[in-house]
Design a protein around this motif. Structure first.
Motif, PDB file in Angstrom:
ATOM      1  N   ASP A 327       0.843  -1.197   0.000  1.00 35.32           N
ATOM      2  CA  ASP A 327       0.000   0.000   0.000  1.00 35.32           C
ATOM      3  C   ASP A 327       0.887   1.260   0.000  1.00 35.32           C
ATOM      4  OD1 ASP A 327      -2.557  -1.244  -0.119  1.00 35.32           O
ATOM      5  OD2 ASP A 327      -2.271  -1.903   1.950  1.00 35.32           O
ATOM      6  N   ARG A 328       0.570   2.248   0.842  1.00 40.67           N
ATOM      7  CA  ARG A 328       1.297   3.525   0.888  1.00 40.67           C
ATOM      8  C   ARG A 328       1.443   4.126  -0.509  1.00 40.67           C
ATOM      9  NH1 ARG A 328       3.421   5.507   5.607  1.00 40.67           N
ATOM     10  NH2 ARG A 328       3.263   7.395   4.312  1.00 40.67           N
ATOM     11  N   LEU A 332       4.501   5.450  -2.949  1.00 43.49           N
ATOM     12  CA  LEU A 332       4.829   4.671  -4.144  1.00 43.49           C
ATOM     13  C   LEU A 332       4.659   5.471  -5.429  1.00 43.49           C
ATOM     14  CD1 LEU A 332       5.550   1.943  -5.438  1.00 43.49           C
ATOM     15  CD2 LEU A 332       3.097   1.388  -5.406  1.00 43.49           C
ATOM     16  N   GLU A 333       3.612   6.231  -5.529  1.00 39.86           N
ATOM     17  CA  GLU A 333       3.335   6.928  -6.786  1.00 39.86           C
ATOM     18  C   GLU A 333       4.441   7.898  -7.178  1.00 39.86           C
ATOM     19  OE1 GLU A 333      -0.532   8.871  -9.059  1.00 39.86           O
ATOM     20  OE2 GLU A 333      -0.523   8.684  -6.873  1.00 39.86           O
ATOM     21  N   PRO A 334       4.936   8.761  -6.272  1.00 34.06           N
ATOM     22  CA  PRO A 334       6.070   9.624  -6.663  1.00 34.06           C
ATOM     23  C   PRO A 334       7.322   8.832  -7.029  1.00 34.06           C
ATOM     24  CG  PRO A 334       5.020  10.425  -4.652  1.00 34.06           C
ATOM     25  CD  PRO A 334       4.443   9.076  -4.920  1.00 34.06           C
ATOM     26  N   CYS A 335       7.537   7.707  -6.334  1.00 36.88           N
ATOM     27  CA  CYS A 335       8.715   6.881  -6.642  1.00 36.88           C
ATOM     28  C   CYS A 335       8.615   6.318  -8.054  1.00 36.88           C
ATOM     29  CB  CYS A 335       8.833   5.756  -5.616  1.00 36.88           C
ATOM     30  SG  CYS A 335      10.179   4.599  -5.929  1.00 36.88           S
ATOM     31  N   VAL A 336       7.461   5.759  -8.396  1.00 31.45           N
ATOM     32  CA  VAL A 336       7.282   5.171  -9.726  1.00 31.45           C
ATOM     33  C   VAL A 336       7.366   6.248 -10.802  1.00 31.45           C
ATOM     34  CG1 VAL A 336       5.615   4.023 -11.227  1.00 31.45           C
ATOM     35  CG2 VAL A 336       5.956   3.205  -8.882  1.00 31.45           C
ATOM     36  N   ARG A 337       6.748   7.387 -10.556  1.00 36.17           N
ATOM     37  CA  ARG A 337       6.807   8.475 -11.531  1.00 36.17           C
ATOM     38  C   ARG A 337       8.251   8.913 -11.766  1.00 36.17           C
ATOM     39  NH1 ARG A 337       3.415  11.505  -9.270  1.00 36.17           N
ATOM     40  NH2 ARG A 337       4.852  12.825  -8.079  1.00 36.17           N
ATOM     41  N   GLY A 338       9.029   8.978 -10.699  1.00 33.84           N
ATOM     42  CA  GLY A 338      10.425   9.368 -10.839  1.00 33.84           C
ATOM     43  C   GLY A 338      11.219   8.394 -11.679  1.00 33.84           C
ATOM     44  N   VAL A 339      10.936   7.089 -11.511  1.00 33.11           N
ATOM     45  CA  VAL A 339      11.651   6.074 -12.289  1.00 33.11           C
ATOM     46  C   VAL A 339      11.237   6.109 -13.758  1.00 33.11           C
ATOM     47  CG1 VAL A 339      11.936   3.583 -12.623  1.00 33.11           C
ATOM     48  CG2 VAL A 339      12.046   4.554 -10.317  1.00 33.11           C
ATOM     49  N   GLY A 399      16.747  -7.597 -16.198  1.00 30.76           N
ATOM     50  CA  GLY A 399      17.878  -6.726 -16.454  1.00 30.76           C
ATOM     51  C   GLY A 399      19.218  -7.368 -16.142  1.00 30.76           C
ATOM     52  N   THR A 400      20.248  -6.889 -16.819  1.00 36.00           N
ATOM     53  CA  THR A 400      21.621  -7.324 -16.513  1.00 36.00           C
ATOM     54  C   THR A 400      22.074  -6.745 -15.176  1.00 36.00           C
ATOM     55  OG1 THR A 400      22.072  -7.303 -18.889  1.00 36.00           O
ATOM     56  CG2 THR A 400      23.976  -7.427 -17.427  1.00 36.00           C
ATOM     57  N   TYR A 401      21.546  -5.589 -14.839  1.00 36.17           N
ATOM     58  CA  TYR A 401      21.832  -4.939 -13.559  1.00 36.17           C
ATOM     59  C   TYR A 401      20.517  -4.763 -12.807  1.00 36.17           C
ATOM     60  CZ  TYR A 401      26.534  -3.956 -15.209  1.00 36.17           C
ATOM     61  OH  TYR A 401      27.815  -4.098 -15.667  1.00 36.17           O
ATOM     62  N   VAL A 402      20.599  -4.800 -11.482  1.00 35.59           N
ATOM     63  CA  VAL A 402      19.416  -4.584 -10.652  1.00 35.59           C
ATOM     64  C   VAL A 402      19.704  -3.443  -9.690  1.00 35.59           C
ATOM     65  CG1 VAL A 402      18.509  -6.920 -10.815  1.00 35.59           C
ATOM     66  CG2 VAL A 402      20.151  -6.369  -9.009  1.00 35.59           C
ATOM     67  N   CYS A 403      18.691  -2.626  -9.457  1.00 36.36           N
ATOM     68  CA  CYS A 403      18.805  -1.516  -8.513  1.00 36.36           C
ATOM     69  C   CYS A 403      17.719  -1.687  -7.459  1.00 36.36           C
ATOM     70  CB  CYS A 403      18.647  -0.176  -9.224  1.00 36.36           C
ATOM     71  SG  CYS A 403      18.739   1.249  -8.103  1.00 36.36           S
ATOM     72  N   LEU A 404      18.112  -2.033  -6.242  1.00 41.62           N
ATOM     73  CA  LEU A 404      17.165  -2.095  -5.135  1.00 41.62           C
ATOM     74  C   LEU A 404      16.804  -0.665  -4.761  1.00 41.62           C
ATOM     75  CD1 LEU A 404      18.832  -4.853  -2.913  1.00 41.62           C
ATOM     76  CD2 LEU A 404      17.491  -5.095  -5.020  1.00 41.62           C
ATOM     77  N   LEU A 405      15.505  -0.377  -4.699  1.00 40.78           N
ATOM     78  CA  LEU A 405      15.061   0.997  -4.498  1.00 40.78           C
ATOM     79  C   LEU A 405      13.847   1.004  -3.577  1.00 40.78           C
ATOM     80  CD1 LEU A 405      15.667   3.925  -5.544  1.00 40.78           C
ATOM     81  CD2 LEU A 405      13.838   3.549  -7.219  1.00 40.78           C
ATOM     82  N   ASN A 406      13.957   1.726  -2.469  1.00 42.67           N
ATOM     83  CA  ASN A 406      12.826   1.817  -1.553  1.00 42.67           C
ATOM     84  C   ASN A 406      11.661   2.581  -2.179  1.00 42.67           C
ATOM     85  OD1 ASN A 406      14.364   0.488   0.346  1.00 42.67           O
ATOM     86  ND2 ASN A 406      13.984   1.978   1.973  1.00 42.67           N
TER      87      ASN A 406
END
Length: 590
Positions: A327-328, A332-339, A399-406
């Motif tokens: 949830d939250r 989440l929405e600003p994070c996804v929009r930024g990505v 992906g060949t690379y992974v980025c863990l992102l909160n």
């Protein structure tokens, strides 16, 4: 007199009531509290560094001399000190030369070179047989001539205004003897330094980190208090016979950045003082020297540092960004929009790992974003386990690379992922971390130091983003023992090679630090990149580890982490024995 007693007596004089409380805790066997309160009390008082000098500097030097008289009496190795005058001799040069003359030991000489237009200064003590003056010398020829006019085995470069401490040469010799016990012998030994004000009072020590090539490229923390092997210096000059280094800083870079060069050794003592803020001044021509040595684009950075741009592959590899959430939607929405909308990396995948979200707005949002071909929403219908959720999502990533992102991070500049990828694609690099800021633009993460608080802590936390803090360490690209999984980029192959995050012993806390230490054990080096900047609303979604409902679990995971990596007394290469391990602000330890 024991150091703790000296500190206690100082506190007793300045804060008698507080000192009596500390004494009571000590006498009633609450000694951990007593030591902690004693340290806090003395750090709040004036002249703390002068007290440290008496306890740790003067006493340590006396100990070296007492236990190793050969360090003073021996004629080996011979040491030459080189000082180039930038103009007619002035008070700065006089103080520098006077400080050299106060050093013990017979087998050293001081070579002073001066510009083409200068003559032998009458007000400097050149009648001393240990001194030699060479006039009409340009900066570029000064180093070569100094080497030609001495038979010394080691060269100590000095700059105008620096003041060598009386035991510095003794302690350099002692450090050299210890360093040469291991193979290969070092070509450079560097020490710590402090600063002096207009009245000569010593202030603000720079307790330097261990050797890190990336930090050295960004910021020359070596040459200002170092000793160079004459053999290595001559070899570096021979490799480029037409090159005339403008300063010894350029020569130091040529020695240390050559392929296969053994790392320099760090001697943990304060060798000299330089004028206030000299550490942040631009070193002439260093940018051009580094650019030529590395064959890379190099720009000026903040506070006299450099920013190096490493190349990317012609075909940018795919990066999967892993965002766990429950949830939250407000986070989440600003994070996804930024990505998806505000990140300039050309080939990316967003893997949203849903951990039992139930709010209708969130579920509807998942359906909307899943329509984007770059988005993959995966489900983790189990109790919250940060390590397991990320491991599961990485397994689903393409992906060949992974980025863990909160999910509580916000993108604030488009090039953040590109800046991190420039390191991630380099040979030998493991995890890459970003500079994370609180919403008030103070630092939340600028690398993790293992051993802080006998576990691990975020270095420079709370520092305003544009301030230098502790010698600009939060402002430069450099190595780090660990970085936070709130924003951690790594090649997927390497993630899987070391087993990912620990789902069993470290489900929530310390799993990212443990992961980085596993990468280090596998032979990879981790990086911190300050040009990758995001906002991080720390622990907004999962809560704090120290909340009452989480304390039992946190203490269990803390014990696992401490036992696995022996973090009590751990010596992180980016920290120092004379910095307080209880503080993330790089404070003096007493």
């Amino acid at each position: 007199m024991p150091p703790e007693l000296i500190v206690f007596l100082y506190v007793l004089i300045r804060r008698p009531v507080r000192a009596m409380k500390i004494a009571w805790w000590w006498l009633t066997r609450r000694r951990v509290r007593a030591r902690g309160q004693l340290g806090a009390a003395v750090r709040s008082l004036p002249a703390t560094y002068r007290l440290w000098i008496y306890i740790k500097d003067s006493c340590a030097a006396s100990s070296v001399i007492a236990h190793d008289p050969s360090a003073v009496a021996s004629l080996e190795p011979a040491i030459a000190l080189h000082l180039h005058l930038s103009s007619e001799a002035d008070g700065d040069a006089e103080h520098t030369i006077a400080s050299v003359l106060r050093n013990a030991g017979p087998n050293w000489q001081l070579i002073v070179t001066a510009p083409v237009h200068s003559s032998r200064p009458a007000n400097l003590p050149f009648d001393d047989p240990r001194m030699q003056f060479l006039a009409h010398v340009s900066p570029g020829l000064g180093v070569r001539l100094a080497l030609e006019h001495t038979g010394a085995d080691w060269i100590v470069p000095l700059t105008e205004g620096s003041r060598l401490h009386p035991s510095a040469l003794v302690r350099f010799r002692h450090a050299l003897a210890r360093a040469c016990e291991a193979a290969p012998p070092p070509m450079v030994i560097y020490a710590d330094e402090d600063q002096h004000d207009a009245f000569g009072r010593r202030r603000r020590p720079w307790f330097k980190p261990g050797w890190d090539r990336d930090l050295f490229v960004s910021q020359d923390y070596v040459f200002s208090a170092c000793m160079l092997s004459r053999e290595a210096a001559e070899a570096a000059l021979a490799r480029r016979p037409t090159w005339h280094p403008v300063s010894v800083a350029d020569l130091t870079a040529a020695i240390l950045l050559q392929p296969g060069a053994p790392p320099p050794r760090h001697a943990e003592f304060v060798a000299l003082s330089r004028p206030l803020d000299a550490w942040s001044q631009v070193i002439p021509a260093r940018r051009e020297t580094i650019a030529e040595l590395l064959d890379l684009e190099v720009d000026d950075g903040p506070f006299g540092t450099l920013s190096v741009t490493y190349p990317l592959p012609a075909l940018p590899p795919k990066v999967s960004l892993i965002v766990p959430t429950r949830d939250r939607l407000d986070l989440l929405e600003p994070c996804v929009r930024g990505v998806l909308e505000e990140t300039d990396w050309p080939d990316l995948e967003l893997v949203v790992a849903d951990n039992e979200s139930i709010e209708p707005e969130t579920l509807a949002y998942f359906e909307r974003i899943a329509a984007d071909r770059r988005v993959n929403v995966v489900r983790w219908p189990h109790p919250y386990n940060f390590s397991a959720i990320n491991n599961f999502a990485v397994a689903q990533a393409s992906g060949t690379y992974v980025c863990l992102l909160n999910n509580d991070t916000e993108v604030i500049e488009r090039g953040w992922l590109t800046a991190m990828m420039r390191h991630a694609v380099r040979t030998g690099v493991g995890a890459v971390g970003a500079r994370l800021l609180y919403p008030d633009r103070s630092i939340q993460h600028a690398g993790v130091v293992v051993g802080l608080g006998n576990a691990a802590g975020h270095a420079h936390r709370g520092l305003p983003a544009g301030k230098p803090g502790y010698f600009a360490q939060a402002q430069v690209a450099r190595g780090a023992t660990a970085v936070t999984a709130a924003c951690l980029l790594v090649e997927r192959r390497k993630f899987l090679e070391v087993g990912g995050l620990d789902e069993t012993g470290l489900a929530i806390a310390y799993n990212d630090v443990d992961f980085c230490l596993k990468l280090g054990r596998a032979g990879y080096r981790n990086m911190y990149e300050p040009r990758a900047v995001l906002i991080h609303h720390e622990s907004k979604s999962r809560g704090l580890d120290f909340a009452p409902e989480h304390m039992t679990r946190y203490l269990r995971e803390l014990a696992v982490f401490q036992e696995r990596w022996q973090t009590v007394g751990y010596k992180d290469f980016m920290h120092h024995v004379d910095l307080d391990i209880a503080s993330e602000e790089y404070k003096l330890a007493l």
